[in-house]
Design a protein around this motif. Structure first.
Motif, PDB file in Angstrom:
ATOM      1  N   ALA A 236      35.662  55.934  78.296  1.00 20.29           N
ATOM      2  CA  ALA A 236      34.342  55.345  78.533  1.00 20.29           C
ATOM      3  C   ALA A 236      33.253  56.383  78.769  1.00 20.29           C
ATOM      4  O   ALA A 236      32.074  56.058  78.711  1.00 20.29           O
ATOM      5  CB  ALA A 236      34.405  54.386  79.725  1.00 20.29           C
ATOM      6  N   GLY A 237      33.631  57.616  79.044  1.00 19.07           N
ATOM      7  CA  GLY A 237      32.624  58.646  79.274  1.00 19.07           C
ATOM      8  C   GLY A 237      33.064  59.634  80.333  1.00 19.07           C
ATOM      9  O   GLY A 237      34.256  59.737  80.663  1.00 19.07           O
ATOM     10  N   LEU A 238      32.102  60.360  80.893  1.00 20.61           N
ATOM     11  CA  LEU A 238      32.371  61.321  81.952  1.00 20.61           C
ATOM     12  C   LEU A 238      32.322  60.623  83.307  1.00 20.61           C
ATOM     13  O   LEU A 238      31.516  59.718  83.515  1.00 20.61           O
ATOM     14  CB  LEU A 238      31.329  62.446  81.925  1.00 20.61           C
ATOM     15  CG  LEU A 238      31.185  63.242  80.627  1.00 20.61           C
ATOM     16  CD1 LEU A 238      30.065  64.266  80.768  1.00 20.61           C
ATOM     17  CD2 LEU A 238      32.492  63.924  80.259  1.00 20.61           C
ATOM     18  N   GLY A 239      33.165  61.067  84.212  1.00 20.64           N
ATOM     19  CA  GLY A 239      33.185  60.499  85.555  1.00 20.64           C
ATOM     20  C   GLY A 239      32.916  61.564  86.596  1.00 20.64           C
ATOM     21  O   GLY A 239      33.017  62.767  86.323  1.00 20.64           O
ATOM     22  N   VAL A 240      32.584  61.127  87.795  1.00 17.77           N
ATOM     23  CA  VAL A 240      32.365  62.027  88.935  1.00 17.77           C
ATOM     24  C   VAL A 240      33.016  61.413  90.164  1.00 17.77           C
ATOM     25  O   VAL A 240      32.683  60.288  90.547  1.00 17.77           O
ATOM     26  CB  VAL A 240      30.866  62.244  89.219  1.00 17.77           C
ATOM     27  CG1 VAL A 240      30.696  63.190  90.404  1.00 17.77           C
ATOM     28  CG2 VAL A 240      30.149  62.784  88.009  1.00 17.77           C
TER      29      VAL A 240
END
Length: 299
Positions: A236-240
Motif C-alpha cells: 500500500a505504500g511507505l509506513g512510519v
C-alpha cells in the motif's frame, strides 16, 4: 446528607470505566450493589451524574464537577492509610493509567504485568488509545497518569520527559526504495500508510517531514501498528512506526527500511499528570518500577 467513601469510590470507578459491571469488579461489589450505591449518591446530591450513551455511562456537567473533588478526597484517604501502614508492607490497590498506542502496546503492557506479579495485591489498568485521548483522560481525572508520544499544551497538566524512541520509515521488501538511503525529494509523491489524526506518531513524523518539504500524503490511515504493517506488506505504500513495533518484522525481513537523508525521527516520550492531583504511593512505585524495568531490558 451522608455521603460515604464507598459511594464516592463507586462513582469514580464508574467514571473511569463507563460501565457499572466493570466498576463493580474494581470496587469488589456486585453489579446490583454498585448500581444501588451510585443511585443513592445521586439521590443524596439531588443530581444526575451520568448520561447513558449507548451501553456506556458518560459524565455530565454535574459529574465532571464532582469527579476532581471525589478523586482528591479518595487520594487523601489513601494517604492516611499509607501513613499508618507498617513500613515494608506490600502495595495494595488499583492504579489507572492511560497510554498512547506505541507506549501502551510495547512498553507499559509488559511493565504492568511484571509490576502486578511482584506486587500481587495491586492491579494496574492500562487504557491504550491515542495521544489526544490520553491527555483528555488525565485532564478529566479518569487516569492518574498518562504516557504520550506527542505534544501536550493543556495547562492543567504537568509534563515531564519519560523515555526515548525512534521512528523508522519502512516498506515492502520488493519496493524500489527498500534498503535504500535516499534524499527527501525521492519520496515526494509516494503513498503513505499512517496512524490516524490525534496520533503522536503521525504528528511527529508529519512535522519532521514537512521541515524537509516532503509533504507526505496518507493514502490509508489506521489506528493500530499491526494494521499499518499489514497494509505495507500488501504494497500500500511507505509506513512510519516506532522501532519498538518493527523489531520482529525487520529481523525476519518481512519489511525493509528506507533511510531518508536529513529526516531525524528520534523523539521523546512524556509522562503527564494533573497539577491538581497528587500522586498516590502506588503510582509513584509504578513509575520507579518502570524506570528500573526498562533500564534492565536495555542492558
Amino acid at each position: 446528607m451522608r455521603i460515604t467513601l464507598r459511594q464516592l469510590a463507586v462513582f469514580e470507578a464508574v467514571a473511569r470505566s463507563g460501565q457499572v459491571a466493570k466498576a463493580a469488579e474494581q470496587v469488589n461489589l456486585s453489579p446490583p450493589a454498585t448500581s444501588m450505591a451510585l443511585a443513592e449518591l445521586e439521590k443524596q446530591l439531588n443530581a444526575r451524574l451520568f448520561e447513558r450513551i449507548g451501553n456506556r455511562l458518560q459524565l455530565n456537567s454535574q459529574g465532571n464537577l464532582l469527579l476532581p473533588l471525589a478523586a482528591d478526597l479518595l487520594h487523601r484517604v489513601e494517604q492516611i492509610e499509607q501513613a499508618f501502614t507498617p513500613q515494608g508492607g506490600d502495595l495494595v490497590g488499583q492504579l489507572s493509567v492511560s497510554a498512547s498506542s506505541t507506549i501502551g502496546n510495547y512498553l507499559l503492557a509488559k511493565a504492568a504485568v511484571a509490576f502486578c506479579q511482584q506486587h500481587t495485591q495491586t492491579h494496574v489498568e492500562v487504557a491504550i488509545t491515542n495521544t489526544q485521548d490520553v491527555i483528555q483522560s488525565v485532564a478529566q481525572f479518569r487516569a492518574e497518569m498518562g504516557f504520550i508520544e506527542g505534544h501536550c499544551t493543556d495547562n492543567r497538566l504537568h509534563i515531564e520527559p519519560w523515555h526515548k524512541d525512534r521512528l523508522l520509515v519502512f516498506c515492502h521488501p520488493a519496493h524500489p526504495l527498500a534498503g535504500q538511503t535516499v534524499k527527501s525529494f525521492a519520496v515526494k509523491g509516494q503513498s503513505w500508510v499512517l496512524r490516524e489524526e490525534g496520533s503522536g506518531t503521525r504528528e511527529y513524523f508529519v512535522n519532521a517531514a514537512n521541515e524537509l518539504g516532503m509533504q507526505p500524503e496518507s493514502k490509508f490511515c489506521f489506528t493500530t501498528p499491526d494494521a499499518i504493517k499489514l497494509a505495507v506488506k500488501q504494497g500500500a505504500g511507505l509506513g512510519v512506526l516506532s522501532e519498538l513495533a518493527l523489531e520482529k518484522e525487520i529481523s525476519r525481513k518481512e519489511l525493509a527500511l528506507v533511510t531518508i537523508e536529513g529526516l531525524v525521527l528520534e523523539r521523546q516520550f512524556y509522562r503527564i499528570t494533573h497539577k491538581s492531583r497528587q500522586a498516590t504511593s502506588l503510582g509513584l512505585a509504578f513509575v520507579q518500577f518502570c524506570s528500573n524495568f526498562f533500564h534492565l531490558s536495555r542492558e
